[in-house]
Design an enzyme around this catalytic site. Structure first.
Site, PDB file in Angstrom:
ATOM      1  N   GLY A   1      65.304  53.342  14.620  1.00  0.00           N
ATOM      2  CA  GLY A   1      64.527  53.042  13.424  1.00  0.00           C
ATOM      3  C   GLY A   1      63.682  54.237  13.070  1.00  0.00           C
TER       4      GLY A   1
ATOM      5  N   PHE B   1      60.687  54.761  13.645  1.00  0.00           N
ATOM      6  CA  PHE B   1      59.722  55.190  14.632  1.00  0.00           C
ATOM      7  C   PHE B   1      60.355  55.654  15.935  1.00  0.00           C
ATOM      8  CE2 PHE B   1      57.074  52.637  11.868  1.00  0.00           C
ATOM      9  CZ  PHE B   1      55.960  53.448  11.742  1.00  0.00           C
ATOM     10  N   GLY B   2      61.593  55.265  16.154  1.00  0.00           N
ATOM     11  CA  GLY B   2      62.201  55.705  17.402  1.00  0.00           C
ATOM     12  C   GLY B   2      63.373  54.823  17.782  1.00  0.00           C
TER      13      GLY B   2
ATOM     14  N   VAL C   1      65.538  52.054  19.935  1.00  0.00           N
ATOM     15  CA  VAL C   1      65.235  50.761  20.536  1.00  0.00           C
ATOM     16  C   VAL C   1      66.317  50.411  21.548  1.00  0.00           C
ATOM     17  CG1 VAL C   1      64.726  48.348  20.093  1.00  0.00           C
ATOM     18  CG2 VAL C   1      64.216  50.045  18.357  1.00  0.00           C
TER      19      VAL C   1
ATOM     20  N   ASP D   1      55.087  48.404   6.375  1.00  0.00           N
ATOM     21  CA  ASP D   1      56.489  48.808   6.331  1.00  0.00           C
ATOM     22  C   ASP D   1      57.399  47.589   6.368  1.00  0.00           C
ATOM     23  OD1 ASP D   1      58.486  50.634   6.026  1.00  0.00           O
ATOM     24  OD2 ASP D   1      58.595  51.197   8.133  1.00  0.00           O
TER      25      ASP D   1
END
Ligand code: NAG
Ligand code: NAG
Ligand code: NAG
Ligand code: NAG
Ligand code: NAG
Ligand code: NAG
Length: 676
Positions: free
Chosen positions: A355, A357-358, A360, A473
């Protein structure tokens, strides 16, 4: 001259009078004769253990001599300004929450005949708890919900009590960082030492209560500050001490240090000589000892040394984490080793997705066997930044709602930050909407249910939790679908967390193209209304089965909102409906969802409904106003402007397909600046 001399003489005498009655003591750890113990309390390694983790017991520890609380002058009987500072520790018995709490108590006697455990804390019982002549003053550190089935709503409070256990004022345990108005919450039953200060000003009659973890200096602003009249309550001589009790839930309760002054400021405690709390988590010194042991053994046998070398290397990789003291205060902290094992070493086969942000990963916690999703985020936080970051995550970790992907905890290792979430089996809404697996097309009923669920989750974040949490978001890829096909919102609060990062101007993600409200694009300031805007786009996506950005044969890439609004104006709003639904939907509901989506996406933030109103519309409690109320010119102009604005980022495209455009383009505030 005579008057000055007599004045100073009076002063001297006054001082003498008050001095002679003031009592001051300091215990940096206790020994057997220091306090009068009663009930199940016991002295353990210089600490007073008020209760063990046995059910339904209580313990008390009082200063053995009475305290004189008044200073008499010839003309007045004045209550003195007393103050106390102490360090306590509450360690719950298991992983669940413990009980019941500790009270600093001022009472006419050290004897409490017939006192009971549980919420009576070894001080009162059911027949005398309402007696007005109890003459009790208590400051309670409460870890169990409910007194008499109701009143205390949260089980982590500090309360001021007079005569009974119905607090006249209480606050969730927290402290103000020096120089700021921001409250830092923390858990009383963390198993770590906690400091408390109780200061009473006799002249103004103001009581201050302050709490803080032992790593903090005394906060300048108290948690509770209120007027309180103790003149009538207190007798000439009173006893001071502590009491604690367990009930069906249990904790061990300790007092580690205590200072008191009956007329003046309590002496500072020396926190460096606190008795070692009996149940500490991994402490640096114990790690040191392991180290030393390894060193000694390896010196003895060379072969062993080689073997140990590998063991140590292995452990360094898995176990070694440079824990700082404050990190021990964080109940939501996971160990890196557990997460490493859970995700099979962050193996690619366990990757669920990537995603904004990073990455998963799916994981199974070795300790409990619970399935979790572990999000790995690269971070370049300074230590100070990390500490605030952790406090923020600790606070987000307390959010609980069935329509949120609950954050279970976190872990930091070098430059990686790991966030642990509930594992949600059915993946994200965008993949179900836009790339449906064979035969798995969400029915209208399911879609409507998902939208209602997300509305409920957002309402909780905006209005129902103790502080307003702006999601920032919201998008279909952040909506996960659980085993019962309910929608759950993920990644809440993350954008805000990123504000704490250093260099935030380069990593600051303000949202996802197609979901960004016009005022957010202009000012960069997120609000509940900008969340509502994004939720509106989500409504439109779910109803239309199209991404937040669509390609129009004539106009190139435009916002889904603009496209649907034009259809609505032409009286053909149902043309927007997802073709995959066929005729399998309720026309009234569909019209309402599309109309509500347009309302939520109103270019003027104030014209958008709140999440509470949205929930009412979705539940059929209120009727949605007609879309002619939107003010079509203003509305369309603004949306078209947004579409053009967006074109700067996406580039014009001539694709004629109206389906499934990518919406997952993120931008930073710096690129927004560049785009204007
Ligand atoms: C107990 O503590 C007091 C001071 O708090 C000290 O004077 C005394 O010697 C101690 N007694 C023992 C047996 O350690
Ligand atoms: C202060 O005055 C009260 C009565 O007003 C008396 O009962 C008490 O003993 C006095 N205390 C002292 C320490 O003189
Ligand atoms: C006692 O209280 C009176 C007012 O109630 C105040 O004027 C006086 O200064 C006080 N005396 C002392 C010694 O605190
Ligand atoms: C409660 O305490 C009072 C004395 O404080 C005692 O007389 C009474 O018997 C107790 N009641 C019960 C039910 O234990
Ligand atoms: C309240 O307590 C006092 C002294 O402990 C006792 O004399 C009195 O009877 C009690 N009153 C009630 C209503 O229980
Ligand atoms: C209580 O807190 C207030 C507000 O911070 C402060 O002004 C006052 O001096 C405090 N009083 C005592 C006795 O600490």
């Amino acid at each position: 001259m005579a008057p000055p001399i007599s004045i100073s003489l009076v002063f001297f005498l006054l001082c003498l009078v008050s001095k002679s009655h003031s009592l001051e003591f300091t215990f940096n750890g206790f020994n057997q004769s220091d306090l009068r113990l009663a009930g199940d309390s016991a002295m353990k390694d210089r600490a007073v253990r008020l209760t063990s983790t046995t059910k339904n017991i209580f313990g008390r520890a009082f200063y053995p001599s009475p305290v004189q609380f008044f200073t008499n002058t010839s003309s007045a009987r004045n209550i003195s300004s007393f103050s106390t500072h102490f360090v306590f520790l509450i360690a719950p018995s298991g992983s669940s929450r413990g009980g019941h709490g500790i009270a600093f108590t001022v009472a006419p006697s050290m004897e409490f005949p017939g006192a009971k455990a549980g919420h009576y804390l070894g001080i009162l019982n059911e027949s005398n708890e309402e007696n007005k002549s109890n003459r009790l003053f208590m400051v309670e550190f409460d870890t169990v919900n409910g007194y008499k089935e109701a009143s205390d709503s949260e089980g982590n409070q500090v309360g001021v009590n007079v005569n009974n256990f119905l607090s006249i004022e209480s606050e969730p345990a927290a402290y103000y960082r020096d120089g700021t108005d921001r409250k830092r919450d923390f858990r009383l039953e963390s198993g770590n030492p906690i400091q408390a200060w109780i200061d009473f000003d006799g002249l103004s009659g103001v009581l201050n209560v302050t709490v803080a973890p032992d790593s903090e200096p005394k906060p300048s602003r108290p948690l509770i500050s209120r007027p309180l009249s103790l003149n009538q309550l207190f007798l000439e001589n009173m006893y001071v001490g502590f009491s604690a009790a367990t009930g069906e839930k249990t904790s061990s309760h300790y007092i580690l240090a205590w200072s008191f002054n009956s007329n003046g400021i309590a002496p500072e405690l020396d926190l460096s000589t606190l008795p070692i709390p009996p149940k500490v988590k991994k402490s640096p010194s114990s790690r040191l000892r392991i180290h030393a042991l390894i060193g000694a053994l390896s010196a003895v046998v060379l072969l062993l040394l080689v073997a140990l070398f590998f063991v140590v290397m292995y452990r360094r990789r898995l176990v070694f984490e440079s824990l700082e003291d404050w990190e021990l205060d964080c109940p939501h902290r996971f160990s890196y080793k557990d997460l490493y094992l859970a995700t099979k070493g962050f193996r690619n086969s366990e990757l669920l997705g990537k995603g904004g942000f990073g990455a998963v990963y799916k994981g199974v916690l070795p300790s409990t066997g619970a399935e979790v999703a572990v999000k790995k985020i690269g971070s370049n936080n300074s230590r100070q930044g990390m500490r605030e970051f952790a406090a923020e995550i600790e606070s987000l970790g307390r959010l609980r709602h069935k329509n949120l992907v609950n954050l279970q905890g976190w872990c930091k290792r070098e430059n990686d930050l790991l966030l642990v979430y509930d594992y949600i089996p059915n993946g994200s809404l965008d993949s179900l909407l836009f790339k449906p697996r064979s035969g798995l097309i969400l029915t209208w009923e399911q879609r409507y249910n998902i939208l209602k669920g997300i509305a409920a989750g957002l309402l909780y974040l905006h209005e129902e939790w103790t502080q307003v949490v702006i999601h920032r978001d919201i998008k279909s890829s952040n909506v996960l679908i659980d085993g019962d096909m309910n929608g759950r919102l993920g990644d809440f609060g993350l954008a805000r967390l990123y504000d704490h990062q250093e260099n935030s101007h380069t990593t600051h993600v303000v949202g996802t193209i197609g979901y960004i409200a016009p005022e957010l694009a202009q000012t960069g300031k997120a609000s509940t209304s900008s969340d509502v805007f994004a939720y509106g786009v989500l409504l439109l996506e779910v109803a239309s089965g199209r991404g937040s950005v669509v390609s129009d044969p004539n106009k190139g890439r435009i916002m889904l909102v603009e496209w649907i609004f034009e259809l609505a104006q032409a009286g053909r709003i149902l043309d927007a409906v997802d073709l995959k639904l066929g005729s399998g939907y309720d026309v009234k509901e569909m019209e309402m969802v599309l109309g509500l989506g347009l309302f939520c996406c109103h270019p003027i933030a104030d014209a958008r409904p709140t999440m509470r109103q949205i929930a009412r519309y979705l539940n059929g409690d209120d009727l949605l106003p007609g879309i002619d109320k939107l003010g079509s010119d203003v509305y369309l102009n603004a949306q078209a402007k947004m579409s053009r604005f967006m074109g700067v980022f996406l580039g014009e495209s001539n694709t004629t397909s109206l389906h499934g455009s990518s919406s997952a383009v993120e931008m930073s505030s710096s690129s927004i600046q560049g785009g204007r």
